[in-house]
Design an enzyme around this catalytic site. Structure first.
Site, PDB file in Angstrom:
ATOM      1  N   GLY A   1       3.827  -6.226   3.571  1.00  0.00           N
ATOM      2  CA  GLY A   1       2.673  -5.834   4.369  1.00  0.00           C
ATOM      3  C   GLY A   1       2.901  -6.094   5.841  1.00  0.00           C
ATOM      4  O   GLY A   1       4.045  -6.096   6.325  1.00  0.00           O
ATOM      5  N   SER A   2       1.827  -6.345   6.556  1.00  0.00           N
ATOM      6  CA  SER A   2       1.892  -6.474   8.014  1.00  0.00           C
ATOM      7  C   SER A   2       2.393  -7.842   8.446  1.00  0.00           C
ATOM      8  O   SER A   2       2.348  -8.821   7.683  1.00  0.00           O
ATOM      9  CB  SER A   2       0.508  -6.232   8.618  1.00  0.00           C
ATOM     10  OG  SER A   2      -0.370  -7.307   8.283  1.00  0.00           O
TER      11      SER A   2
ATOM     12  N   CYS B   1       8.758   1.467   5.358  1.00  0.00           N
ATOM     13  CA  CYS B   1       9.144   0.260   6.097  1.00  0.00           C
ATOM     14  C   CYS B   1      10.506   0.426   6.760  1.00  0.00           C
ATOM     15  O   CYS B   1      10.857  -0.341   7.665  1.00  0.00           O
ATOM     16  CB  CYS B   1       9.152  -0.950   5.174  1.00  0.00           C
ATOM     17  SG  CYS B   1      10.202  -0.752   3.716  1.00  0.00           S
TER      18      CYS B   1
ATOM     19  N   SER C   1       0.813  -1.219   0.000  1.00  0.00           N
ATOM     20  CA  SER C   1       0.000   0.000   0.000  1.00  0.00           C
ATOM     21  C   SER C   1       0.842   1.263   0.000  1.00  0.00           C
ATOM     22  O   SER C   1       0.456   2.267  -0.606  1.00  0.00           O
ATOM     23  CB  SER C   1      -0.909   0.018   1.238  1.00  0.00           C
ATOM     24  OG  SER C   1      -0.131   0.059   2.429  1.00  0.00           O
ATOM     25  N   ASN C   2       2.013   1.232   0.675  1.00  0.00           N
ATOM     26  CA  ASN C   2       2.715   2.480   0.945  1.00  0.00           C
ATOM     27  C   ASN C   2       3.553   3.002  -0.214  1.00  0.00           C
ATOM     28  O   ASN C   2       3.971   4.155  -0.207  1.00  0.00           O
ATOM     29  CB  ASN C   2       3.572   2.351   2.207  1.00  0.00           C
ATOM     30  CG  ASN C   2       4.583   1.229   2.116  1.00  0.00           C
ATOM     31  OD1 ASN C   2       4.383   0.249   1.396  1.00  0.00           O
ATOM     32  ND2 ASN C   2       5.677   1.354   2.863  1.00  0.00           N
TER      33      ASN C   2
ATOM     34  N   LYS D   1      -1.696  -9.527  -7.069  1.00  0.00           N
ATOM     35  CA  LYS D   1      -2.916  -9.324  -6.293  1.00  0.00           C
ATOM     36  C   LYS D   1      -2.925  -7.859  -5.899  1.00  0.00           C
ATOM     37  O   LYS D   1      -2.121  -7.410  -5.100  1.00  0.00           O
ATOM     38  CB  LYS D   1      -2.934 -10.231  -5.067  1.00  0.00           C
ATOM     39  CG  LYS D   1      -4.343 -10.504  -4.511  1.00  0.00           C
ATOM     40  CD  LYS D   1      -5.010  -9.291  -3.888  1.00  0.00           C
ATOM     41  CE  LYS D   1      -4.397  -8.990  -2.532  1.00  0.00           C
ATOM     42  NZ  LYS D   1      -5.123  -7.826  -1.868  1.00  0.00           N
ATOM     43  N   ALA D   2      -3.830  -7.079  -6.490  1.00  0.00           N
ATOM     44  CA  ALA D   2      -3.844  -5.629  -6.291  1.00  0.00           C
ATOM     45  C   ALA D   2      -4.134  -5.268  -4.844  1.00  0.00           C
ATOM     46  O   ALA D   2      -4.884  -5.966  -4.151  1.00  0.00           O
ATOM     47  CB  ALA D   2      -4.886  -4.994  -7.198  1.00  0.00           C
ATOM     48  N   HIS D   3      -3.531  -4.159  -4.394  1.00  0.00           N
ATOM     49  CA  HIS D   3      -3.836  -3.658  -3.057  1.00  0.00           C
ATOM     50  C   HIS D   3      -5.098  -2.797  -3.123  1.00  0.00           C
ATOM     51  O   HIS D   3      -5.234  -1.947  -4.011  1.00  0.00           O
ATOM     52  CB  HIS D   3      -2.683  -2.837  -2.501  1.00  0.00           C
ATOM     53  CG  HIS D   3      -2.802  -2.614  -1.028  1.00  0.00           C
ATOM     54  ND1 HIS D   3      -3.627  -1.652  -0.487  1.00  0.00           N
ATOM     55  CD2 HIS D   3      -2.226  -3.260   0.026  1.00  0.00           C
ATOM     56  CE1 HIS D   3      -3.547  -1.708   0.834  1.00  0.00           C
ATOM     57  NE2 HIS D   3      -2.707  -2.671   1.169  1.00  0.00           N
TER      58      HIS D   3
ATOM     59  N   GLU E   1       5.913  -2.686  16.312  1.00  0.00           N
ATOM     60  CA  GLU E   1       5.882  -1.626  15.306  1.00  0.00           C
ATOM     61  C   GLU E   1       4.551  -0.891  15.280  1.00  0.00           C
ATOM     62  O   GLU E   1       3.485  -1.501  15.362  1.00  0.00           O
ATOM     63  CB  GLU E   1       6.154  -2.207  13.921  1.00  0.00           C
ATOM     64  CG  GLU E   1       6.217  -1.145  12.823  1.00  0.00           C
ATOM     65  CD  GLU E   1       6.432  -1.735  11.448  1.00  0.00           C
ATOM     66  OE1 GLU E   1       6.824  -0.975  10.541  1.00  0.00           O
ATOM     67  OE2 GLU E   1       6.190  -2.938  11.267  1.00  0.00           O
TER      68      GLU E   1
ATOM     69  N   GLU F   1       8.016  -9.476   3.227  1.00  0.00           N
ATOM     70  CA  GLU F   1       8.577  -8.376   4.017  1.00  0.00           C
ATOM     71  C   GLU F   1       7.482  -7.940   4.974  1.00  0.00           C
ATOM     72  O   GLU F   1       6.417  -7.496   4.544  1.00  0.00           O
ATOM     73  CB  GLU F   1       9.011  -7.224   3.114  1.00  0.00           C
ATOM     74  CG  GLU F   1       9.626  -6.065   3.888  1.00  0.00           C
ATOM     75  CD  GLU F   1       9.854  -4.847   3.018  1.00  0.00           C
ATOM     76  OE1 GLU F   1       9.612  -3.727   3.505  1.00  0.00           O
ATOM     77  OE2 GLU F   1      10.244  -5.011   1.844  1.00  0.00           O
TER      78      GLU F   1
END
Length: 482
Positions: free
Chosen positions: A204-205, A265, A123-124, A149-151, A345, A228
């Site tokens: 992502g998370s 990140c 996303s970022n 796979k689109a965000h 985080e 990641e």
């Protein structure tokens, strides 16, 4: 954005599977041409794509145009490396009947593509780590069809970017199905479970990454999953560095952890300063001057608010400054007492100053961390003995160790490593940025005593592609004498 239907997913998977042999068998120079065509098309469409990205992410235009340039630049970098030959890692050991302890056969080793790759967009970074990001670029470069796979954070941008890439690949002559886009969380999970997918990349998370990793490795045929996940990117500052350039360090730190509204990140999540550093007022003033800015989307904003609220309630954490960004403070003793609560985080514009009392506490602080993408040491030449003690500890916990710098900003280059021990990634031996990111989507094959006429061109004696190869231990572009 509506979810991809089962029929559409099947079509994408079937097309990628059908494209894989031709895409993987294409000569490196031919594949390089296809990739350059994608880069050219994206550059040409920047004036169309950037306004869409601004509308969907609230990111500023200069940042987004820089991302487009980064994305197309890394595509061209991979094209250059394809032509040079390094991505194939060709190694040839010719037969030697006199080799000891036993005669050696003719062995020719090359890296081949795994097959269709599934990429979960981030996303970022709506360009650099999304549809046209490093995972897609590196997989395409080595001959793997890619399904992204689109965000959901930038749906229109994802669809338009994918369509431009697909059109460019087809116009350049790449096999149909070389690139595709799917949407929907459940659709992504279904694709990950499909036996035709041979590897996956994710940014992502931690919870989402761990869940997807579990799916990938527990399939009937497990596949590599390069995730990641999360990173705190601690920064450690010595007393000598404070004395020499304390104000510069304070301003650099605030600029780094608030860059992009703290949505990098590599954001420095903690700054370790010696007790009595004298930088409190400057830090508070700098953070107070940070203007409030919109975050990427409502989901990320809500996650940040929840995470910040949690941190502010942790015993031993004190608020030094809040507003457009938040600065908290604690001590090493308090951090060690509440390690799990403090070292979690919080994605967004917040960071923690941790004060240490003496070298022993500084070492304890370093040892408290799990894996991170980066770790930074600000020190002076007089700190060499201490640095020699700390660097091995930092190396054990990070994929990139910085000296007197800031971790935000990841250069796309041959030597870059963007990865680290868990939980920063689930594959610490690989990078997601730089030339060697392509290695994630390849496997080695060795051909033994195979006739020259049936070998792949890159392994033939005559080396028709003219690529760099290691022959009997020596790197050369020349021919091979049997």
């Amino acid at each position: 954005m509506t979810d991809t239907t089962p029929a559409q997913l099947e079509q994408a998977l079937a097309a990628a599977t059908a494209a894989a042999p031709a895409l993987g068998a294409a000569e490196p120079a031919v594949r390089a041409g296809w990739i350059r065509a994608v880069a050219d098309a994206l550059d040409a469409a920047a004036d169309e794509l950037v306004p869409i990205a601004i509308r969907e992410t609230s990111l500023p235009e200069p940042r987004l145009r820089g991302e487009v340039a980064r994305s197309t630049g890394q595509l061209r970098m991979f094209a250059d490396v394809l032509e040079e030959g390094s991505l194939l890692e060709v190694v040839i050991d010719t037969a030697d009947a006199q080799a000891k302890p036993v005669p050696r056969p003719d062995l020719r080793r090359v890296l081949v593509p795994l097959g269709p790759v599934l990429v979960f967009a981030a996303s970022n970074f709506p360009f650099a780590f999304s549809v046209c990001g490093g995972d897609s670029a590196s997989a395409l470069a080595v001959g793997c069809p890619v399904i992204v796979k689109a965000h959901p954070g930038h749906p229109e941008l994802s669809e338009r970017t994918a369509s431009i890439m697909i059109e460019a690949l087809q116009a350049a002559g790449a096999p149909a199905g070389s690139f595709g886009l799917i949407t929907g969380f459940d659709v992504g999970v279904t694709a990950l479970k499909d036996p035709r997918i041979t590897a996956a990349g994710f940014t992502g998370s931690v919870p989402a990454g761990k869940a997807l990793h579990e799916i990938a490795v527990t399939r009937p045929e497990p596949i590599p999953f390069y995730g990641e996940l999360g990173s705190l990117n601690p920064v450690f500052v010595t007393q000598a560095a404070v004395d020499a350039r304390g104000k510069e360090i304070a301003s650099g730190y605030v600029g780094s952890f608030t860059l992009g509204v703290g949505q990098f990140c590599t954001k420095p999540g903690l700054l370790f300063l010696p007790v009595g550093h004298g930088l409190r007022e400057q830090l508070i003033e700098a953070v107070g001057g940070v203007a409030e800015a919109p975050m990427l989307n409502d989901r990320i904003k809500q996650g940040f608010s929840s995470g910040l609220d949690r941190l502010e309630k942790v015993e031993g954490l004190r608020v030094w400054s809040s507003g457009g960004a938040t600065l908290l403070q604690t001590s090493v003793r308090e951090l060690l007492a509440r390690r799990d609560e403090i070292l979690e985080e919080c994605f967004g514009p917040v960071s923690i100053v941790v004060e240490y009392d003496g070298i022993e506490q500084l070492v304890q602080a370093v040892e408290a961390f799990e894996g991170n993408l980066t770790a930074t040491l600000h020190a002076e030449q007089t700190d060499a003995p201490l640095a020699r003690e700390l660097l091995p500890l930092l190396t054990a916990r990070a994929g990139r160790v910085l000296w007197n710098g800031w971790p935000t900003g990841v250069a796309v280059s041959w030597a870059q490593h963007h990865g680290g021990p868990f939980p920063s990634t689930v594959g610490s031996i690989h990078t997601s940025v730089g030339v060697t990111a392509a290695r994630r989507f390849q496997r080695p094959v060795a051909y033994q005593d195979t006739p020259d006429a049936v070998l792949p061109d890159v392994l033939k004696d005559s080396n028709p592609a003219g690529i760099s190869r290691r022959v009997n231990g020596t790197v050369t572009t020349g021919e091979v004498s049997r």
